[in-house]
Design a protein around this motif. Structure first.
Motif, PDB file in Angstrom:
ATOM      1  N   UNK A   1      18.738  26.547  75.805  1.00  0.00           N
ATOM      2  CA  UNK A   1      16.921  26.248  74.991  1.00  0.00           C
ATOM      3  C   UNK A   1      16.988  24.917  74.324  1.00  0.00           C
ATOM      4  N   UNK A   2      15.777  24.432  75.113  1.00  0.00           N
ATOM      5  CA  UNK A   2      15.558  23.075  74.293  1.00  0.00           C
ATOM      6  C   UNK A   2      16.052  22.724  73.072  1.00  0.00           C
ATOM      7  N   UNK A   3      15.646  23.965  72.148  1.00  0.00           N
ATOM      8  CA  UNK A   3      15.778  23.558  71.094  1.00  0.00           C
ATOM      9  C   UNK A   3      17.284  23.342  69.858  1.00  0.00           C
ATOM     10  N   UNK A   4      18.246  24.501  70.933  1.00  0.00           N
ATOM     11  CA  UNK A   4      19.790  23.871  70.629  1.00  0.00           C
ATOM     12  C   UNK A   4      19.853  22.833  70.957  1.00  0.00           C
ATOM     13  N   UNK A   5      19.119  21.760  72.439  1.00  0.00           N
ATOM     14  CA  UNK A   5      19.891  20.634  72.723  1.00  0.00           C
ATOM     15  C   UNK A   5      18.926  19.564  71.274  1.00  0.00           C
ATOM     16  N   UNK A   6      17.913  19.715  71.180  1.00  0.00           N
ATOM     17  CA  UNK A   6      17.312  19.327  70.416  1.00  0.00           C
ATOM     18  C   UNK A   6      18.085  19.406  69.061  1.00  0.00           C
ATOM     19  N   UNK A   7      18.499  20.692  68.551  1.00  0.00           N
ATOM     20  CA  UNK A   7      19.179  20.253  67.181  1.00  0.00           C
ATOM     21  C   UNK A   7      20.377  19.756  67.199  1.00  0.00           C
ATOM     22  N   UNK A   8      21.246  19.780  68.340  1.00  0.00           N
ATOM     23  CA  UNK A   8      22.307  19.424  68.473  1.00  0.00           C
ATOM     24  C   UNK A   8      22.044  17.403  68.153  1.00  0.00           C
ATOM     25  N   UNK A   9      21.249  17.328  69.000  1.00  0.00           N
ATOM     26  CA  UNK A   9      20.735  15.884  68.593  1.00  0.00           C
ATOM     27  C   UNK A   9      20.616  15.321  67.711  1.00  0.00           C
ATOM     28  N   UNK A  10      20.093  15.974  66.900  1.00  0.00           N
ATOM     29  CA  UNK A  10      19.476  15.812  65.699  1.00  0.00           C
ATOM     30  C   UNK A  10      20.802  16.179  64.787  1.00  0.00           C
ATOM     31  N   UNK A  11      21.393  16.067  64.964  1.00  0.00           N
ATOM     32  CA  UNK A  11      24.044  16.293  64.055  1.00  0.00           C
ATOM     33  C   UNK A  11      24.203  14.568  64.044  1.00  0.00           C
ATOM     34  N   UNK A  12      24.723  13.989  63.658  1.00  0.00           N
ATOM     35  CA  UNK A  12      24.790  13.121  63.597  1.00  0.00           C
ATOM     36  C   UNK A  12      26.391  13.152  64.501  1.00  0.00           C
ATOM     37  N   UNK A  13      26.292  12.058  64.888  1.00  0.00           N
ATOM     38  CA  UNK A  13      27.431  11.735  65.919  1.00  0.00           C
ATOM     39  C   UNK A  13      28.811  11.264  65.067  1.00  0.00           C
ATOM     40  N   UNK A  14      29.990  12.837  65.860  1.00  0.00           N
ATOM     41  CA  UNK A  14      31.017  12.211  65.065  1.00  0.00           C
ATOM     42  C   UNK A  14      31.353  13.448  64.412  1.00  0.00           C
ATOM     43  N   UNK A  15      30.619  13.980  63.830  1.00  0.00           N
ATOM     44  CA  UNK A  15      29.796  15.215  63.378  1.00  0.00           C
ATOM     45  C   UNK A  15      31.353  15.750  62.032  1.00  0.00           C
ATOM     46  N   UNK A  16      31.027  14.694  61.727  1.00  0.00           N
ATOM     47  CA  UNK A  16      31.998  14.715  59.797  1.00  0.00           C
ATOM     48  C   UNK A  16      32.227  13.672  59.468  1.00  0.00           C
ATOM     49  N   UNK A  17      32.834  13.604  57.845  1.00  0.00           N
ATOM     50  CA  UNK A  17      33.476  12.051  57.445  1.00  0.00           C
ATOM     51  C   UNK A  17      34.616  11.719  58.249  1.00  0.00           C
ATOM     52  N   UNK A  18      34.236  10.473  57.780  1.00  0.00           N
ATOM     53  CA  UNK A  18      35.655   9.688  59.015  1.00  0.00           C
ATOM     54  C   UNK A  18      37.062  10.031  58.544  1.00  0.00           C
ATOM     55  N   UNK A  19      37.684   9.760  59.189  1.00  0.00           N
ATOM     56  CA  UNK A  19      39.152   9.704  58.547  1.00  0.00           C
ATOM     57  C   UNK A  19      39.916   8.959  57.964  1.00  0.00           C
ATOM     58  N   UNK A  20      40.713   8.623  57.003  1.00  0.00           N
ATOM     59  CA  UNK A  20      41.224   7.780  56.089  1.00  0.00           C
ATOM     60  C   UNK A  20      42.237   7.454  56.844  1.00  0.00           C
ATOM     61  N   UNK A  21      42.159   5.289  57.685  1.00  0.00           N
ATOM     62  CA  UNK A  21      43.022   4.834  58.264  1.00  0.00           C
ATOM     63  C   UNK A  21      41.689   4.947  59.896  1.00  0.00           C
TER      64      UNK A  21
END
Length: 54
Positions: free
Chosen positions: A31-51
């Motif tokens: 669905x367009x709505x699902x693609x749009x929601x994914x687009x709104x998420x930050x790249x990488x999906x989460x916090x950076x790892x140590x190092x």
């Protein structure tokens, strides 16, 4: 909102931005709505790892 992001980043008008979103959704059979929601998420999906980035 996703259309606005595409418009800003790609410097295109509203209709081409929506068509890009629509074509992506159709190609992924989603669905367009699902693609749009994914687009709104930050790249990488989460916090950076140590190092990361060393």
């Amino acid at each position: 909102m996703a259309v606005g992001i595409l418009m800003e980043r790609l410097r295109i008008d509203r209709q081409p931005a929506f068509e890009m979103l629509r074509k992506t959704a159709r190609a992924q059979r989603r669905r367009i709505e699902d693609v749009a929601k994914d687009m709104m998420q930050p790249l990488g999906g989460g916090t950076p790892r140590a190092g990361a980035g060393q």
